[in-house]
Motif scaffolding. Structure first.
Motif, PDB file in Angstrom:
ATOM      1  N   LEU A  44      40.739  37.312  34.907  1.00 26.35           N
ATOM      2  CA  LEU A  44      40.506  38.039  36.147  1.00 26.35           C
ATOM      3  C   LEU A  44      40.541  39.544  35.930  1.00 26.35           C
ATOM      4  CD1 LEU A  44      40.101  37.529  39.207  1.00 26.35           C
ATOM      5  CD2 LEU A  44      42.580  37.667  39.458  1.00 26.35           C
ATOM      6  N   SER A  45      41.314  39.999  34.955  1.00 29.50           N
ATOM      7  CA  SER A  45      41.422  41.436  34.718  1.00 29.50           C
ATOM      8  C   SER A  45      40.124  42.041  34.199  1.00 29.50           C
ATOM      9  CB  SER A  45      42.555  41.710  33.731  1.00 29.50           C
ATOM     10  OG  SER A  45      42.244  41.189  32.448  1.00 29.50           O
ATOM     11  N   PHE A  46      39.224  41.210  33.679  1.00 32.21           N
ATOM     12  CA  PHE A  46      37.937  41.706  33.176  1.00 32.21           C
ATOM     13  C   PHE A  46      36.823  41.560  34.211  1.00 32.21           C
ATOM     14  CE2 PHE A  46      40.252  40.720  29.268  1.00 32.21           C
ATOM     15  CZ  PHE A  46      40.059  41.889  28.556  1.00 32.21           C
ATOM     16  N   GLY A  47      37.180  41.243  35.435  1.00 29.60           N
ATOM     17  CA  GLY A  47      36.177  41.093  36.479  1.00 29.60           C
ATOM     18  C   GLY A  47      35.966  42.371  37.260  1.00 29.60           C
ATOM     19  N   LEU A 248      52.578  48.518  42.860  1.00 30.29           N
ATOM     20  CA  LEU A 248      51.137  48.776  42.812  1.00 30.29           C
ATOM     21  C   LEU A 248      50.355  47.482  42.597  1.00 30.29           C
ATOM     22  CD1 LEU A 248      50.974  52.071  40.714  1.00 30.29           C
ATOM     23  CD2 LEU A 248      51.023  51.785  43.195  1.00 30.29           C
ATOM     24  N   ILE A 249      50.896  46.574  41.791  1.00 26.74           N
ATOM     25  CA  ILE A 249      50.238  45.283  41.601  1.00 26.74           C
ATOM     26  C   ILE A 249      50.188  44.517  42.910  1.00 26.74           C
ATOM     27  CG2 ILE A 249      50.435  43.063  40.417  1.00 26.74           C
ATOM     28  CD1 ILE A 249      51.658  44.559  38.053  1.00 26.74           C
ATOM     29  N   ARG A 250      51.275  44.548  43.657  1.00 25.90           N
ATOM     30  CA  ARG A 250      51.297  43.869  44.955  1.00 25.90           C
ATOM     31  C   ARG A 250      50.280  44.469  45.910  1.00 25.90           C
ATOM     32  NH1 ARG A 250      52.720  45.835  50.357  1.00 25.90           N
ATOM     33  NH2 ARG A 250      53.098  43.956  51.608  1.00 25.90           N
ATOM     34  N   ASP A 251      50.162  45.803  45.926  1.00 27.86           N
ATOM     35  CA  ASP A 251      49.198  46.444  46.810  1.00 27.86           C
ATOM     36  C   ASP A 251      47.770  46.077  46.440  1.00 27.86           C
ATOM     37  OD1 ASP A 251      51.252  47.648  48.192  1.00 27.86           O
ATOM     38  OD2 ASP A 251      51.154  49.516  47.059  1.00 27.86           O
ATOM     39  N   LEU A 257      43.035  43.854  48.133  1.00 35.49           N
ATOM     40  CA  LEU A 257      42.213  42.733  47.645  1.00 35.49           C
ATOM     41  C   LEU A 257      41.424  43.104  46.390  1.00 35.49           C
ATOM     42  CD1 LEU A 257      40.868  41.217  50.991  1.00 35.49           C
ATOM     43  CD2 LEU A 257      42.775  40.441  49.595  1.00 35.49           C
ATOM     44  N   ASN A 258      41.970  43.982  45.586  1.00 32.57           N
ATOM     45  CA  ASN A 258      41.339  44.338  44.314  1.00 32.57           C
ATOM     46  C   ASN A 258      42.027  43.538  43.217  1.00 32.57           C
ATOM     47  OD1 ASN A 258      40.043  45.517  42.166  1.00 32.57           O
ATOM     48  ND2 ASN A 258      40.323  47.616  42.885  1.00 32.57           N
ATOM     49  N   GLY A 262      44.642  44.609  39.967  1.00 33.14           N
ATOM     50  CA  GLY A 262      46.008  44.089  39.952  1.00 33.14           C
ATOM     51  C   GLY A 262      46.283  43.233  38.731  1.00 33.14           C
ATOM     52  N   ALA A 263      45.305  42.415  38.328  1.00 31.14           N
ATOM     53  CA  ALA A 263      45.479  41.591  37.131  1.00 31.14           C
ATOM     54  C   ALA A 263      45.559  42.457  35.881  1.00 31.14           C
ATOM     55  CB  ALA A 263      44.328  40.593  37.021  1.00 31.14           C
ATOM     56  N   ALA A 264      44.744  43.511  35.813  1.00 30.86           N
ATOM     57  CA  ALA A 264      44.789  44.406  34.649  1.00 30.86           C
ATOM     58  C   ALA A 264      46.143  45.103  34.557  1.00 30.86           C
ATOM     59  CB  ALA A 264      43.665  45.432  34.750  1.00 30.86           C
ATOM     60  N   ASN A 265      46.684  45.539  35.688  1.00 29.80           N
ATOM     61  CA  ASN A 265      48.024  46.137  35.672  1.00 29.80           C
ATOM     62  C   ASN A 265      49.074  45.132  35.233  1.00 29.80           C
ATOM     63  OD1 ASN A 265      48.191  49.063  36.808  1.00 29.80           O
ATOM     64  ND2 ASN A 265      46.680  48.058  38.096  1.00 29.80           N
TER      65      ASN A 265
END
Length: 290
Positions: A44-47, A248-251, A257-258, A262-265
């Motif tokens: 998901l982090s590469f999307g 920040l990941i939660r936000d 809805l990004n 969030g997955a990259a973080n």
């Protein structure tokens, strides 16, 4: 019957029982779900937002190098490392007392007090600090009643408040491993050092702390790993002014809805935490060998 005439028992004649690998099946299923979830987060982090599973992009990782996320990463690791050091320093005398106390009821009482925060929800603990240290909390009311201050002192909603909450919630994780390490040190070593003229401080510094180094290292690693991903404590005690990476990941995952960002973080947080743990263990092992 002569012992020589007794035929040996072969493995085929032994009673059939559960195969040993079946005992690992429940843990393997649980760990399998964790691995699958981790791989999904990595994918998901590469999307891209709006096309999470259909595209491959490094935009989320490029966005992490902006000033906001870099400051959050540095703040998260700084607070986690400092809180681990403070927690271990505060846990040393408690662990030493717990390891050397001879009365069983005192040891059980102390263990109950230490385990109580682990049995209580982090939200309840954080709200307890809010009631005590808020601008209109019990401590500020008491200070104003005694005439020691006219304005409320800001104990919370800053890095100091978050640090206080992180140290308090992780304190049992530091005491128990260090206490177990101190229990393995024979008391005869302390008595021999005292007979040779060493005072109590020298005994602790030159004998007990080096011999309990493995427990101290384990405690510091546990506290760091626990605090580096903290969410409830910085969310409530930081008042959204202390932007640790978990917030920040939660936000990104929630209101904005990004999901790729969030997955990259999340991936960056896990990788950096593993690097810090590995470096710490390597340095500690080299120091122990030296």
């Amino acid at each position: 019957m002569d012992r020589a005439t007794i035929p040996p028992v072969s493995s085929q004649d032994a009673p059939a029982g559960p195969r040993p690998w079946l005992l690992l099946l429940p843990a393997g299923v649980f760990l399998g779900f964790l691995v699958i979830a981790s791989l999904l987060i990595l994918r998901l982090s590469f999307g891209v937002k709006g096309a999470e599973w259909a595209t491959w992009s490094l935009d989320s990782y490029r966005a992490i190098f902006s000033s906001l996320y870099l400051r959050s990463i540095l703040l998260t690791f700084r607070l986690s490392i400092v809180s681990a050091a403070v927690t271990v320093i505060l846990a040393l005398p408690v662990a030493m007392f717990m390891a050397r106390v001879t009365q069983a009821h005192i040891r059980r009482l102390l263990l109950l007090v230490l385990l109580l925060p682990l049995l209580m929800n982090l939200v309840l603990q954080s709200y307890g600090w809010l009631v005590l240290l808020a601008p209109d909390g019990l401590l500020n009311r008491g200070l104003r009643t005694l005439g020691l201050t006219e304005r409320p002192i800001l104990f919370l909603f800053n890095e100091s408040g978050v640090m206080l909450g992180m140290v308090q919630t992780a304190f049992p994780l530091a005491v128990l491993p260090i206490a177990n390490a101190f229990k393995t040190i024979p008391s005869s070593l302390e008595e021999a050092a005292a007979l040779l003229g060493a005072n109590r401080l020298r005994v602790i510094w030159h004998i007990m702390l080096p011999l309990a180094a493995q427990g101290i290292i384990a405690a510091s690693l546990l506290v760091f790993a626990f605090n580096v991903s903290a969410f409830v404590v910085p969310f409530l005690l930081g008042g959204r002014r202390v932007s640790m990476l978990a917030l920040l990941i939660r936000d990104q995952m929630g209101p904005l809805l990004n999901w790729p960002l969030g997955a990259a973080n999340s991936v960056v947080l896990v990788v950096l935490a593993l690097l810090v743990l590995t470096a710490y263990q390597t340095l500690a092992r080299r120091r122990q060998v030296r």
